[in-house]
Scaffold this active site. Structure first.
Site, PDB file in Angstrom:
ATOM      1  N   ASP A  62     -35.201   5.269  15.026  1.00 54.26           N
ATOM      2  CA  ASP A  62     -34.349   5.879  15.897  1.00 54.26           C
ATOM      3  C   ASP A  62     -33.663   7.377  16.127  1.00 54.26           C
ATOM      4  O   ASP A  62     -33.366   7.634  17.539  1.00 54.26           O
ATOM      5  CB  ASP A  62     -33.080   5.189  14.690  1.00 54.26           C
ATOM      6  CG  ASP A  62     -32.676   4.854  14.277  1.00 54.26           C
ATOM      7  OD1 ASP A  62     -33.365   3.637  14.907  1.00 54.26           O
ATOM      8  OD2 ASP A  62     -31.789   3.871  12.836  1.00 54.26           O
TER       9      ASP A  62
ATOM     10  N   GLU B  23     -37.799   0.196  20.177  1.00 49.18           N
ATOM     11  CA  GLU B  23     -39.124  -0.658  20.105  1.00 49.18           C
ATOM     12  C   GLU B  23     -40.200   0.250  20.732  1.00 49.18           C
ATOM     13  O   GLU B  23     -41.368  -0.128  20.434  1.00 49.18           O
ATOM     14  CB  GLU B  23     -39.079  -2.141  20.731  1.00 49.18           C
ATOM     15  CG  GLU B  23     -38.164  -2.989  20.476  1.00 49.18           C
ATOM     16  CD  GLU B  23     -37.956  -3.167  19.105  1.00 49.18           C
ATOM     17  OE1 GLU B  23     -39.205  -3.595  18.341  1.00 49.18           O
ATOM     18  OE2 GLU B  23     -37.180  -3.320  18.065  1.00 49.18           O
TER      19      GLU B  23
END
Length: 498
Positions: free
Chosen positions: A218, A149
């Site tokens: 990622d 996040e």
């Protein structure tokens, strides 16, 4: 451990990441006339189609964040437990120094919901559901979601996604807002119908991060983890947990996956990339597992169910798991009204770890439950002497003084907390209560005004400050302080009405 969200009195089902994102989207769409002016103010970012995040200025993102938080505060139950929030802050700020973010001041929130979810929205707001603790079996897995996040924030993915869709965004704003607020507040079918009637599915699809953005998050997230001393392998492990839940739930996928699309190939990619960081993994901290136990007790069907489940953990050979289980048993005893039993377990834990703050604060809970307020006060005062400014300890001291009807002392502690955690509306509300017990009516009005501001009720904040102002002598220094704050609120109201 099993948990039953339908029986959890504090859980409001309607607010999910989608709702939070839609609120932010609504604010953005209503601000459409000024979006173009902000394009030249943004620093350049790596571009993935479009202008690379040039849609929103920093100030606009802060304004959006404030409005999103006001909506969250009004519409969603939160976990206000100081120990849980303090742990979340500790892991977030362990990761933040390793992010490519210019503004590292964050607002953190824990939504009271046992489902897997986490979110990051403009204005540097990072939130998790309490259920993330339940489903992330290791600290590495939990940290991977936070790092992911933070990567979305640092790469300005929300802004860049909105830029791609700016022409369609304003079409459904009014209905979306109405539906979100109905659903968030009541969980009713009326809210669901209102959202469906405004093409929410297309908006949800629009808000879902693109494959390229997810891959970038990622990659950046694993870099953040490795730099912070966490094991990047926690990310594919967490993804696999989500995939298993998705298969078990059939068409009802975990909320997190509705805006963070996950495929088997993405899991494989992250697993392969994580192995490239080497095999030197990081061990979990005990604190993560202690907080995880607190949340497991919170979401258990009953305190007795929690006790039964945690007693099974006591047989685990792993020393960390066994100690966490013993702490969880103490928390479950407290939940069951067995404060003396909880005290016995905590005394045993403190015998080998006498300065662990989580044990001390929870022991104070047990003492308060037995009306041993003097003993609790001495315990927390000594702990605060060793840990000046500690949030959970200071909060517990305020709770002790409130329980003992010492409003002035409680207010002293709460003023310190509101200075350091001014975005926490629960602290301002408790400060107002403490000032009331102390018969400081001016203090009540000032604290209520700050609470109202955080809730987005500017008119009520204005009234509270005017009432406070009327009670202060014209020549008193406090009069100037209140007048300046009132002027701030008046400017906010003028901006809203213009």
């Amino acid at each position: 451990m099993k948990y039953d969200s339908q029986q959890h009195a504090h859980c409001k089902q309607g607010l999910t990441l989608v709702a939070a994102s839609l609120i932010a989207l609504a604010v953005l769409a209503l601000s459409a006339p000024v979006l173009a002016q902000a394009q030249s103010q943004e620093r350049e970012l790596p571009s993935i189609g479009g202008l690379g995040g040039g849609l929103l200025s920093d100030q606009m993102e802060q304004d959006i964040g404030q409005q999103v938080m006001s909506s969250l505060r009004r519409s969603a139950s939160q976990v206000h437990d100081p120990l849980t929030n303090d742990y979340l802050a500790s892991i977030v700020y362990r990761l933040v120094p390793h992010t490519p973010m210019n503004n590292r001041q964050l607002t953190l929130v824990v939504i009271d919901n046992p489902a897997i979810n986490a979110f990051a929205v403009p204005g540097n707001i990072v939130g998790v559901n309490g259920g993330l603790f339940l489903n992330a079996s290791t600290e590495q897995q939990f940290g991977s979601v936070i790092a992911h996040e933070l990567a979305h924030l640092s790469q300005r993915h929300f802004s860049r996604r909105l830029e791609q869709q700016e022409r369609s965004a304003p079409l459904t704003v009014a209905g979306i807002i109405a539906g979100i607020l109905i659903t968030a507040a009541t969980g009713s079918e009326a809210g669901i119908a209102a959202i469906a009637g405004t093409q929410a599915l297309s908006i949800q699809n629009m808000l879902a991060y693109s494959r390229a953005h997810e891959q970038e998050a990622d990659r950046v997230g694993m870099d953040i983890m490795a730099s912070a001393g966490l094991d990047p392998r926690g990310m594919p492990e967490m993804f696999e947990t989500m995939m298993r839940q998705s298969r078990l739930q059939g068409n009802r996928i975990p909320e997190y996956l509705s805006t963070h699309p996950l495929t088997q190939s993405r899991v494989s990619d992250t697993r392969s990339r994580a192995e490239q960081y080497g095999t030197a993994g990081s061990d979990d901290t005990l604190e993560y597992h202690l907080i995880r136990m607190r949340l497991q007790v919170r979401y258990a069907r009953s305190a007795d169910d929690a006790i039964d489940a945690i007693e099974a953990y006591m047989q685990e050979p792993d020393a960390t798991q066994k100690e966490a289980a013993r702490y969880g048993l103490a928390v479950a005893y407290l939940s069951a009204g067995r404060a003396a039993d909880a005290q016995r377990e905590l005394d045993a834990l403190l015998a080998s770890n006498p300065r662990r703050i989580t044990y001390l604060v929870t022991l104070a809970d047990a003492l308060i439950a037995q009306d041993k307020l003097s003993a609790a006060r001495v315990l927390m005062t000594r702990a605060l002497d060793r840990n000046p400014g500690n949030y959970p300890i200071t909060d517990q001291l305020a709770a002790i003084e409130l329980a003992d009807n010492n409003g002035a002392r409680a207010a002293d502690h709460l003023r310190i907390l509101t200075r350091d955690h001014s975005y926490r509306e629960d602290l301002w509300l408790r400060l107002a209560e403490a000032e009331g017990k102390a018969r400081n009516i001016i203090g009540v009005h000032r604290a209520r005004a700050e609470y109202d501001l955080l809730m987005g009720d500017l008119e009520s904040a204005q009234r509270q400050l005017r009432q406070a102002q009327e009670r202060v002598r014209p020549d008193a220094p406090l009069r100037q302080v209140i007048s300046e704050r009132l002027a701030d609120v008046n400017r906010m109201l003028a901006n809203r009405r213009s």
